[in-house]
Scaffold this motif. Structure first.
Motif, mmCIF file in Angstrom:
data_model
loop_
_atom_site.group_PDB
_atom_site.id
_atom_site.type_symbol
_atom_site.label_atom_id
_atom_site.label_comp_id
_atom_site.label_asym_id
_atom_site.label_seq_id
_atom_site.Cartn_x
_atom_site.Cartn_y
_atom_site.Cartn_z
ATOM 1 N N PRO A 114 4.587 9.074 8.093
ATOM 2 C CA PRO A 114 4.693 10.079 7.041
ATOM 3 C C PRO A 114 3.712 9.797 5.902
ATOM 4 O O PRO A 114 3.302 8.653 5.674
ATOM 5 N N GLU A 115 3.364 10.859 5.196
ATOM 6 C CA GLU A 115 2.454 10.729 4.053
ATOM 7 C C GLU A 115 3.246 10.317 2.818
ATOM 8 O O GLU A 115 4.267 10.927 2.484
ATOM 9 N N THR A 119 2.953 -0.052 -1.886
ATOM 10 C CA THR A 119 2.697 1.017 -0.921
ATOM 11 C C THR A 119 2.482 0.452 0.480
ATOM 12 O O THR A 119 3.012 0.970 1.471
ATOM 13 N N GLU A 120 1.711 -0.646 0.570
ATOM 14 C CA GLU A 120 1.466 -1.261 1.868
ATOM 15 C C GLU A 120 2.745 -1.846 2.461
ATOM 16 O O GLU A 120 2.973 -1.787 3.668
ATOM 17 N N LYS A 121 3.604 -2.408 1.596
ATOM 18 C CA LYS A 121 4.859 -2.969 2.097
ATOM 19 C C LYS A 121 5.752 -1.856 2.658
ATOM 20 O O LYS A 121 6.433 -2.030 3.667
ATOM 21 N N VAL A 122 5.741 -0.694 1.997
ATOM 22 C CA VAL A 122 6.540 0.427 2.499
ATOM 23 C C VAL A 122 5.963 0.948 3.801
ATOM 24 O O VAL A 122 6.702 1.284 4.741
ATOM 25 N N ARG A 123 4.617 1.007 3.896
ATOM 26 C CA ARG A 123 4.010 1.440 5.160
ATOM 27 C C ARG A 123 4.379 0.500 6.295
ATOM 28 O O ARG A 123 4.637 0.932 7.428
ATOM 29 N N GLU A 124 4.408 -0.799 6.000
ATOM 30 C CA GLU A 124 4.798 -1.780 7.016
ATOM 31 C C GLU A 124 6.249 -1.558 7.433
ATOM 32 O O GLU A 124 6.588 -1.630 8.627
ATOM 33 N N LEU A 125 7.115 -1.257 6.454
ATOM 34 C CA LEU A 125 8.522 -0.985 6.742
ATOM 35 C C LEU A 125 8.655 0.253 7.642
ATOM 36 O O LEU A 125 9.408 0.239 8.625
ATOM 37 N N LEU A 126 7.900 1.304 7.322
ATOM 38 C CA LEU A 126 7.981 2.532 8.104
ATOM 39 C C LEU A 126 7.448 2.337 9.521
ATOM 40 O O LEU A 126 8.002 2.883 10.481
#
Length: 240
Positions: free
Chosen positions: A141-142, A124-131
């Motif tokens: 985004p949520e 989840t954190e890796k995706v947040r970093e990507l976003l």
């Protein structure tokens, strides 16, 4: 010749005439009295009939109002029962929809490929970093769900990402060109998630294109059939 009339005969005639006159006057008086009585009885009968009709009308009106009220109350009860049943059915349907809701619904999900992985990572954190750094999403985004799948080859496994709304998904996909501008994410790709049926259709199209000896090399699939450039078509033929 007839005998001459005597005085007594004349008196008798006068008495008869007077008696006849009295009788006639009495009959006239009786007739007037009878007509008066008949008029009174007719008036009384008419009043009685009108009263009966009025009473009957009032009685019928009250009876109709009573029946109408009973029917309305009965209908209200039936409608209430039916409404309660419909509410219960709708609630069950909604619960079924909620319980059967697809995880990673294609309408609100994307697929991330090429994003590096490490042991015990927080996907989840890796995706947040990507976003944040790669797509520069603002606002952020949520994320409803994030899951990395096991890799099928030497590279990292793909990541499925579910957003809260379709708008958030579309906004992220519109920014995917920014990944080429960031060296940390230049080999990362994102695309819209597909349903099982859509994946099968795409797989069948790819198989069909590979089997076409002349024109298959000129097309590729990205959710829809696209025509390759001549250079890409030649490269595809050499690598096939």
């Amino acid at each position: 010749m007839s005998a001459p009339r005597t005085r007594s005969d004349k008196v008798s005639d006068i008495n008869l005439q007077e008696e006849f006159k009295a009788i006639r006057e009495g009959m006239a008086s009786m007739q007037a009295a009878l007509e008066l009585q008949l008029d009174k009885k007719v008036d009384t009968l008419r009043d009685t009939m009108m009263k009966l009709a009025h009473d009957n009308m009032e009685s019928m009106k009250k009876q109709m109002e009573k029946i109408t009220k009973e029917i309305r109350e009965s209908l209200d009860v039936e409608v209430g029962v039916l409404s309660a049943r419909m509410d219960a059915i709708e609630l069950k349907i909604e619960k079924n929809k909620t319980s059967k809701k697809l995880r990673f619904d294609p309408d609100v999900s994307i697929i991330v490929s090429g994003l590096s992985s490490v042991n015990n990572e927080d996907a989840t954190e890796k995706v947040r970093e990507l976003l944040a750094a790669g797509l520069r999403c603002d606002p952020m985004p949520e994320l409803v769900a994030v899951e990395r799948l096991r890799p099928r080859g030497p590279g990292p496994g793909i990541i499925k990402v579910e957003f809260r709304t379709v708008e958030e998904k579309v906004a992220a996909l519109r920014l995917k060109h920014l990944l080429r501008e960031n060296r940390s994410f230049e080999r990362v790709y994102i695309r819209s998630a597909k349903s099982h049926a859509d994946r099968l259709i795409e797989l069948n199209f790819r198989t069909l294109l590979r089997e076409l000896p002349t024109v298959g090399k000129d097309f590729y699939i990205t959710g829809r059939m696209m025509k390759r450039s001549p250079v890409d078509a030649d490269a595809y033929s050499k690598n096939k």
